[in-house]
Design a protein around this motif. Structure first.
Motif, PDB file in Angstrom:
ATOM      1  N   ARG A 127    -125.125  41.516  16.970  1.00 14.68           N
ATOM      2  CA  ARG A 127    -124.820  40.202  16.168  1.00 14.68           C
ATOM      3  C   ARG A 127    -125.991  39.864  15.184  1.00 14.68           C
ATOM      4  NH1 ARG A 127    -123.032  35.401  19.991  1.00 14.68           N
ATOM      5  NH2 ARG A 127    -122.888  34.497  17.961  1.00 14.68           N
ATOM      6  N   ALA A 128    -127.172  40.362  15.534  1.00 21.07           N
ATOM      7  CA  ALA A 128    -128.276  40.367  14.482  1.00 21.07           C
ATOM      8  C   ALA A 128    -128.294  41.554  13.338  1.00 21.07           C
ATOM      9  CB  ALA A 128    -129.676  40.546  15.120  1.00 21.07           C
ATOM     10  N   ARG A 129    -128.931  41.115  12.476  1.00 26.09           N
ATOM     11  CA  ARG A 129    -129.008  42.338  11.327  1.00 26.09           C
ATOM     12  C   ARG A 129    -130.330  42.915  11.415  1.00 26.09           C
ATOM     13  NH1 ARG A 129    -124.733  42.246  12.269  1.00 26.09           N
ATOM     14  NH2 ARG A 129    -122.834  42.048  11.259  1.00 26.09           N
ATOM     15  N   VAL A 130    -131.314  42.165  11.713  1.00 25.93           N
ATOM     16  CA  VAL A 130    -132.906  42.433  11.922  1.00 25.93           C
ATOM     17  C   VAL A 130    -133.331  41.848  12.986  1.00 25.93           C
ATOM     18  CG1 VAL A 130    -135.127  42.582  10.844  1.00 25.93           C
ATOM     19  CG2 VAL A 130    -133.075  42.340   9.276  1.00 25.93           C
ATOM     20  N   LYS A 131    -134.034  42.568  14.083  1.00 23.70           N
ATOM     21  CA  LYS A 131    -134.583  42.034  15.207  1.00 23.70           C
ATOM     22  C   LYS A 131    -135.881  42.891  15.790  1.00 23.70           C
ATOM     23  CE  LYS A 131    -131.722  45.022  18.320  1.00 23.70           C
ATOM     24  NZ  LYS A 131    -130.894  45.223  19.373  1.00 23.70           N
ATOM     25  N   GLN A 132    -136.489  41.969  16.579  1.00 20.91           N
ATOM     26  CA  GLN A 132    -137.545  42.696  17.018  1.00 20.91           C
ATOM     27  C   GLN A 132    -137.157  43.563  18.317  1.00 20.91           C
ATOM     28  OE1 GLN A 132    -141.178  40.049  17.002  1.00 20.91           O
ATOM     29  NE2 GLN A 132    -142.175  41.003  18.736  1.00 20.91           N
ATOM     30  N   VAL A 133    -137.777  44.857  18.576  1.00 19.66           N
ATOM     31  CA  VAL A 133    -137.502  45.587  19.690  1.00 19.66           C
ATOM     32  C   VAL A 133    -138.920  46.105  20.341  1.00 19.66           C
ATOM     33  CG1 VAL A 133    -135.325  46.389  18.582  1.00 19.66           C
ATOM     34  CG2 VAL A 133    -137.377  47.633  18.179  1.00 19.66           C
ATOM     35  N   LYS A 134    -138.665  46.595  21.354  1.00 22.04           N
ATOM     36  CA  LYS A 134    -139.878  47.183  22.145  1.00 22.04           C
ATOM     37  C   LYS A 134    -139.450  48.846  21.972  1.00 22.04           C
ATOM     38  CE  LYS A 134    -141.587  48.381  26.750  1.00 22.04           C
ATOM     39  NZ  LYS A 134    -141.356  47.953  28.083  1.00 22.04           N
ATOM     40  N   LEU A 135    -140.372  49.672  21.722  1.00 22.65           N
ATOM     41  CA  LEU A 135    -139.949  51.033  21.522  1.00 22.65           C
ATOM     42  C   LEU A 135    -140.318  51.886  22.945  1.00 22.65           C
ATOM     43  CD1 LEU A 135    -142.453  52.032  18.375  1.00 22.65           C
ATOM     44  CD2 LEU A 135    -140.137  50.864  18.398  1.00 22.65           C
ATOM     45  N   ASP A 136    -139.119  52.689  22.947  1.00 27.21           N
ATOM     46  CA  ASP A 136    -139.140  53.393  24.288  1.00 27.21           C
ATOM     47  C   ASP A 136    -140.126  54.823  24.314  1.00 27.21           C
ATOM     48  OD1 ASP A 136    -138.050  55.683  22.947  1.00 27.21           O
ATOM     49  OD2 ASP A 136    -136.176  55.772  24.226  1.00 27.21           O
ATOM     50  N   ASP A 137    -139.975  55.204  25.360  1.00 26.42           N
ATOM     51  CA  ASP A 137    -141.352  56.310  25.586  1.00 26.42           C
ATOM     52  C   ASP A 137    -141.076  57.349  24.653  1.00 26.42           C
ATOM     53  OD1 ASP A 137    -142.380  54.894  27.448  1.00 26.42           O
ATOM     54  OD2 ASP A 137    -141.643  55.719  29.129  1.00 26.42           O
ATOM     55  N   ALA A 138    -140.149  57.966  24.387  1.00 27.48           N
ATOM     56  CA  ALA A 138    -139.541  59.070  23.717  1.00 27.48           C
ATOM     57  C   ALA A 138    -139.763  58.841  22.333  1.00 27.48           C
ATOM     58  CB  ALA A 138    -138.189  59.332  23.975  1.00 27.48           C
ATOM     59  N   CYS A 139    -139.658  57.385  21.767  1.00 24.59           N
ATOM     60  CA  CYS A 139    -140.119  57.018  20.454  1.00 24.59           C
ATOM     61  C   CYS A 139    -141.514  56.696  20.105  1.00 24.59           C
ATOM     62  CB  CYS A 139    -139.293  55.671  20.343  1.00 24.59           C
ATOM     63  SG  CYS A 139    -139.449  55.140  18.501  1.00 24.59           S
TER      64      CYS A 139
ATOM     65  N   PRO B 290    -148.187  51.072  18.183  1.00 20.53           N
ATOM     66  CA  PRO B 290    -147.827  49.894  18.380  1.00 20.53           C
ATOM     67  C   PRO B 290    -146.624  49.773  19.573  1.00 20.53           C
ATOM     68  CG  PRO B 290    -148.386  49.788  16.299  1.00 20.53           C
ATOM     69  CD  PRO B 290    -148.342  51.224  16.689  1.00 20.53           C
ATOM     70  N   ARG B 291    -146.336  48.974  20.324  1.00 16.81           N
ATOM     71  CA  ARG B 291    -145.035  48.959  21.389  1.00 16.81           C
ATOM     72  C   ARG B 291    -144.023  48.251  20.688  1.00 16.81           C
ATOM     73  NH1 ARG B 291    -148.652  52.503  23.107  1.00 16.81           N
ATOM     74  NH2 ARG B 291    -148.346  52.987  25.428  1.00 16.81           N
ATOM     75  N   GLY B 292    -144.125  47.364  19.791  1.00 20.37           N
ATOM     76  CA  GLY B 292    -143.069  46.745  19.171  1.00 20.37           C
ATOM     77  C   GLY B 292    -142.950  46.985  17.665  1.00 20.37           C
ATOM     78  N   ALA B 293    -141.607  46.519  17.231  1.00 22.74           N
ATOM     79  CA  ALA B 293    -141.253  46.955  15.863  1.00 22.74           C
ATOM     80  C   ALA B 293    -140.055  45.778  15.604  1.00 22.74           C
ATOM     81  CB  ALA B 293    -140.723  48.296  15.432  1.00 22.74           C
ATOM     82  N   LEU B 294    -140.266  45.692  14.090  1.00 19.93           N
ATOM     83  CA  LEU B 294    -138.994  44.909  13.565  1.00 19.93           C
ATOM     84  C   LEU B 294    -138.084  46.317  12.906  1.00 19.93           C
ATOM     85  CD1 LEU B 294    -140.504  42.075  11.741  1.00 19.93           C
ATOM     86  CD2 LEU B 294    -139.978  42.033  14.082  1.00 19.93           C
ATOM     87  N   THR B 295    -136.798  45.871  13.225  1.00 17.02           N
ATOM     88  CA  THR B 295    -135.877  46.942  12.691  1.00 17.02           C
ATOM     89  C   THR B 295    -134.473  46.395  12.167  1.00 17.02           C
ATOM     90  OG1 THR B 295    -134.626  49.090  13.420  1.00 17.02           O
ATOM     91  CG2 THR B 295    -134.917  47.308  14.937  1.00 17.02           C
ATOM     92  N   LEU B 296    -133.954  47.131  11.095  1.00 17.03           N
ATOM     93  CA  LEU B 296    -132.636  46.758  10.945  1.00 17.03           C
ATOM     94  C   LEU B 296    -131.647  47.405  12.146  1.00 17.03           C
ATOM     95  CD1 LEU B 296    -134.065  46.536   8.167  1.00 17.03           C
ATOM     96  CD2 LEU B 296    -132.121  47.686   7.096  1.00 17.03           C
ATOM     97  N   THR B 297    -130.615  46.529  12.405  1.00 18.48           N
ATOM     98  CA  THR B 297    -129.595  46.837  13.282  1.00 18.48           C
ATOM     99  C   THR B 297    -128.565  47.858  13.268  1.00 18.48           C
ATOM    100  OG1 THR B 297    -128.241  45.208  13.114  1.00 18.48           O
ATOM    101  CG2 THR B 297    -130.216  44.783  14.675  1.00 18.48           C
ATOM    102  N   VAL B 298    -128.001  48.465  13.936  1.00 16.03           N
ATOM    103  CA  VAL B 298    -127.022  49.345  13.729  1.00 16.03           C
ATOM    104  C   VAL B 298    -125.768  48.834  12.647  1.00 16.03           C
ATOM    105  CG1 VAL B 298    -125.050  50.996  14.635  1.00 16.03           C
ATOM    106  CG2 VAL B 298    -127.280  50.455  15.737  1.00 16.03           C
TER     107      VAL B 298
END
Length: 273
Positions: free
Chosen positions: A165-177, A194-202
């Motif tokens: 439902r969001a178009r941009v959100k804050q996420v936690k990066l997984d280990d592979a990333c 950094p463990r977190g990022a802002l990202t455009l969503t799918v």
């Protein structure tokens, strides 16, 4: 067909091209993107473009900026970022904004650039503000890659949502990333990432008018295989791109090396699942 010739096929609605070298991939993708942008400008007098920021995009961005034969009118382009590390200012050498300025924006003068300001304290406000800008008008083109774990932007498999439902959100990066950021040479160790990022969503990718997807190198081979041969599910977020009506995936032999749906002796224009 000689080994120096590109190969073409499709998976679902996604066009796939395999080019002889990484440099060929970058040049061909850049030429196609530039032609599309010229068409956008001719029809609507502007274009809105989202850019990925990663070493996988180096050849593409260099070719796009260096095209002096029939250059894009960059003054009519509005540029957006795809993602950014939380806590890094735009002038931080590891920030994606710094990457985009150094590899592209310093070489072409776009009409407007909207940075994703992940260095601000209120990430929720930044996401809301950026989403508003993205939704003002359609996104004409997204120039992007695919992560080693199949992510698009920072939509990693544990957190990707095809109908977010969001178009941009804050996420936690997984280990592979996190590990990919080290593999890409952006950081010396996982501890530094950094463990977190802002990202455009799918959904932003699904709604864009055109996708230009550039995925070179052997470390992407498994993600490409899962993207094209596996099920369309969030375990490989990039798999959803197979359903986009106007998207091209540009590969080199290394990134295509894990595919079984592609045979080297197939003729151009074949569609195969």
């Amino acid at each position: 067909m000689s080994e120096s010739s590109p190969r073409y096929f499709a998976v679902d609605r996604l066009a796939v091209e395999i080019h002889p070298t990484r440099a060929d991939l970058g040049r061909t993708a850049a030429a196609a993107a530039a032609e599309y942008l010229r068409l956008c400008i001719a029809s609507q007098h502007f274009a809105r473009v989202v850019f990925a920021c990663a070493p996988s995009q180096d050849d593409f961005l260099a070719s796009l900026a260096d095209d002096l034969t029939n250059p894009v009118d960059w003054g009519k382009i509005t540029a957006f970022q795809m993602d950014e590390y939380v806590g890094l200012s735009g002038d931080h050498p590891q920030s994606f904004q710094h990457y985009l300025r150094e590899h592209f924006l310093a070489r072409v003068e776009v009409g407007a650039f909207h940075p994703l300001s992940a260095g601000e304290k209120d990430g929720t406000e930044v996401c809301a503000r950026y989403a508003e800008m993205l939704l003002e008008l359609p996104i004409d083109l997204i120039c992007m890659g695919v992560g080693e774990n199949g992510h698009i932007a920072f939509n990693d498999p544990p957190f990707a949502d095809f109908d977010d439902r969001a178009r941009v959100k804050q996420v936690k990066l997984d280990d592979a990333c996190l590990l990919q950021q080290v593999n890409d040479g952006c950081f010396q160790s996982v501890v530094e990432v950094p463990r977190g990022a802002l990202t455009l969503t799918v959904p932003v990718f699904r709604a864009a008018r055109r996708l230009s997807i550039h995925v070179p190198g052997p470390r992407k081979a498994e993600a490409v295989r899962a993207m094209l041969e596996g099920p369309i599910e969030t375990s490989c977020p990039a798999s959803i791109l197979r359903l986009h009506p106007n998207a091209t995936l540009f590969l080199d032999p290394a990134s295509a090396s894990g595919l079984t749906i592609w045979a080297p002796d197939r003729k151009p224009g074949c569609v195969r699942r």
